[in-house]
Write a protein that holds these residues in place. Sequence first.
Motif, PDB file in Angstrom:
ATOM      1  N   LEU A 148       5.802 -15.871   2.462  1.00 51.21           N
ATOM      2  CA  LEU A 148       4.731 -15.296   3.130  1.00 51.21           C
ATOM      3  C   LEU A 148       3.568 -16.166   3.396  1.00 51.21           C
ATOM      4  O   LEU A 148       2.480 -15.802   3.770  1.00 51.21           O
ATOM      5  CB  LEU A 148       4.300 -14.175   2.050  1.00 51.21           C
ATOM      6  N   VAL A 163      -1.230 -10.215   4.914  1.00 50.24           N
ATOM      7  CA  VAL A 163      -0.840  -9.095   4.200  1.00 50.24           C
ATOM      8  C   VAL A 163      -2.051  -8.269   3.639  1.00 50.24           C
ATOM      9  O   VAL A 163      -3.405  -8.702   3.525  1.00 50.24           O
ATOM     10  CB  VAL A 163      -0.395  -9.476   2.625  1.00 50.24           C
ATOM     11  N   LEU A 192       0.669 -11.848  -5.410  1.00 52.31           N
ATOM     12  CA  LEU A 192       0.678 -12.415  -3.968  1.00 52.31           C
ATOM     13  C   LEU A 192      -0.316 -13.363  -3.822  1.00 52.31           C
ATOM     14  O   LEU A 192      -0.101 -14.288  -2.819  1.00 52.31           O
ATOM     15  CB  LEU A 192       0.398 -11.363  -3.031  1.00 52.31           C
ATOM     16  N   ALA A 200      -0.278 -16.530   1.296  1.00 54.96           N
ATOM     17  CA  ALA A 200      -0.541 -15.437   2.470  1.00 54.96           C
ATOM     18  C   ALA A 200      -2.049 -15.124   2.523  1.00 54.96           C
ATOM     19  O   ALA A 200      -2.617 -15.677   1.773  1.00 54.96           O
ATOM     20  CB  ALA A 200      -0.041 -14.175   1.954  1.00 54.96           C
ATOM     21  N   ILE A 230      -4.636 -12.734   2.618  1.00 53.86           N
ATOM     22  CA  ILE A 230      -4.782 -11.425   2.112  1.00 53.86           C
ATOM     23  C   ILE A 230      -5.956 -10.682   2.400  1.00 53.86           C
ATOM     24  O   ILE A 230      -7.129 -11.136   2.278  1.00 53.86           O
ATOM     25  CB  ILE A 230      -4.442 -11.347   0.557  1.00 53.86           C
ATOM     26  N   VAL A 261       2.734  -7.697   6.506  1.00 58.38           N
ATOM     27  CA  VAL A 261       3.106  -7.083   5.251  1.00 58.38           C
ATOM     28  C   VAL A 261       1.808  -5.812   5.035  1.00 58.38           C
ATOM     29  O   VAL A 261       0.737  -6.458   4.745  1.00 58.38           O
ATOM     30  CB  VAL A 261       3.420  -7.682   4.082  1.00 58.38           C
TER      31      VAL A 261
END
Length: 204
Positions: free
Chosen positions: A10, A15, A31, A36, A38, A75
């Motif tokens: 990721l 996300v 996460l 990622a 986020i 995601v």
Amino acid sequence: MSLIPVMVDLNRRHVVIVGGGKIATRKMKLLKETGARITIVSPSIEAALQSLQKNGDFIWKPKQFEKQDIADADVIIVATNDSEINQQVVEGAPCHALINDTEDAERGNMTFPSFFRKGRLTVSTSTGGASPSLAKMINQKLQTLFDDEQYEEYLDFLYDCRKLIKGSSLSKSEKIDFLRKLLDDEFKNKEKRRNLVETLKAKK
């Protein structure tokens, strides 16, 4: 929904977590080490998330969900306590996105299995949504099999040897034989491992 287990990188992926409660917090903690990008969309977030947000671990949009919030998401994690909003998120998701619906797994196309890591080893367990608690229990039992710190060293040894074997001048059949031999119990011994690494280095 028919799912298969995969490992996903990721790093730099976007996300979006819709929701700011306990479930969103658990997903965020899971996460935040992935690299990622986020974003959390929620009018409010609980204290634990506020601390993470101050550290710059994610971008917080303090607002009600709108479809454009997930337009470029790779995601999407649906984690509000409002069924109507959760449904709107799923229906508004772009076709390329992976969706984890924490209220109704059947509406999404991905789930987060229970898992643990031991060095290079990752073991995950899923019950297909039947009982996350049972998956966690099974994982805890499996984890006791790999608690020995030497297991981490052994996996590093396997990784290093695999690279050396693949880059060596050995024939294809010899490479296969060597890779199988690495699993012999004798290589749980550090001295044996060290000697084999030196042997493989000489075969470059």
